[in-house]
Design an enzyme around this catalytic site. Structure first.
Site, PDB file in Angstrom:
ATOM      1  N   ASN A   1      15.555  10.282 -53.155  1.00  0.00           N
ATOM      2  CA  ASN A   1      16.315   9.633 -52.196  1.00  0.00           C
ATOM      3  C   ASN A   1      15.917   9.893 -50.654  1.00  0.00           C
ATOM      4  O   ASN A   1      15.899   9.130 -49.789  1.00  0.00           O
ATOM      5  CB  ASN A   1      17.806  10.042 -52.203  1.00  0.00           C
ATOM      6  CG  ASN A   1      18.318   9.377 -53.355  1.00  0.00           C
ATOM      7  OD1 ASN A   1      17.926   8.973 -54.292  1.00  0.00           O
ATOM      8  ND2 ASN A   1      19.671   9.946 -53.356  1.00  0.00           N
TER       9      ASN A   1
ATOM     10  N   ASN B   1      17.432   3.595 -54.057  1.00  0.00           N
ATOM     11  CA  ASN B   1      17.537   4.456 -52.645  1.00  0.00           C
ATOM     12  C   ASN B   1      16.275   5.212 -52.337  1.00  0.00           C
ATOM     13  O   ASN B   1      16.094   5.418 -51.184  1.00  0.00           O
ATOM     14  CB  ASN B   1      18.597   5.708 -53.191  1.00  0.00           C
ATOM     15  CG  ASN B   1      20.152   5.340 -53.220  1.00  0.00           C
ATOM     16  OD1 ASN B   1      20.568   4.423 -52.692  1.00  0.00           O
ATOM     17  ND2 ASN B   1      20.919   5.932 -54.157  1.00  0.00           N
TER      18      ASN B   1
END
Length: 195
Positions: free
Chosen positions: A77, A123
């Protein structure tokens, strides 16, 4: 962009495979980008011999072009932090940054080459777009199948034995797509590898 003695523009490419560091993530769906980066380095005799910019990476040549192959170590992420630092240090334009990663919207083993676009709920890609300030960079998406249960458990879970056979056979096509982007451009790679 640096120039050589003949005043010809020298291009440099950054090919980044996305994944999560740590033994517990080896072989998982989310780490297909790491696997692709490993396979690319093996094919082109590039060694992961540098650790900086929150990544492990190495440099070499593909089709006569200078390349850096990297695996961000920030966890998925936050991949954009590492990629931005690498791109800034080596002065690599966003259109020469190729990202290889997993896509749950594609069937297992299906490839999709894109020149730009949204993160599509991924993400890692969302973070890269945020840090580069653009979505205009090529990507090689490898299908890992739609979640059959909780999405987090799915992407950090392993492939089944049959899926693994499909993934192993498609990795070479993913490498071919990345090489084709370098040699012939994104449109040619899309025509050849999007099926």
């Amino acid at each position: 962009m640096p120039k050589d003695s003949a005043d010809k523009e020298i291009k440099m490419y950054l090919i980044a495979g996305l994944g999560n560091p740590g033994r517990e993530y080896v072989g998982t769906r989310h780490n297909i980008g790491f696997e692709a980066a490993d396979a690319l380095c093996s094919k082109f005799d590039i060694k992961f011999n540098k650790e900086k910019f929150r990544a492990v990476f190495g440099s070499g040549t593909i089709a006569g072009e200078k390349v850096i192959v990297a695996k961000p170590q920030t966890y998925m992420n936050l991949s954009g932090e590492s990629i931005r630092e690498l791109a800034e240090w080596y002065k690599i334009d966003s259109e020469n940054i190729i990202i290889m990663y997993d896509d749950i919207s594609l069937p297992v083993g299906k490839l999709r080459i894109r020149e730009k676009g949204s993160a599509g709920g991924h993400n890692g890609l969302k973070n890269i777009i945020a840090h580069l300030g653009t979505d205009a960079f090529p990507r090689v998406k490898v299908g890992v199948g739609a979640p059959e249960h909780d999405i987090v458990d799915w992407v950090i879970g392993p492939f089944t034995a049959n899926e693994r056979k499909v993934i192993d056979s498609v990795l070479d096509r993913a490498l071919g797509a990345a090489e084709c982007i370098i040699t012939d451009g994104v449109s040619a790679a899309q025509n050849r590898y999007n099926g």
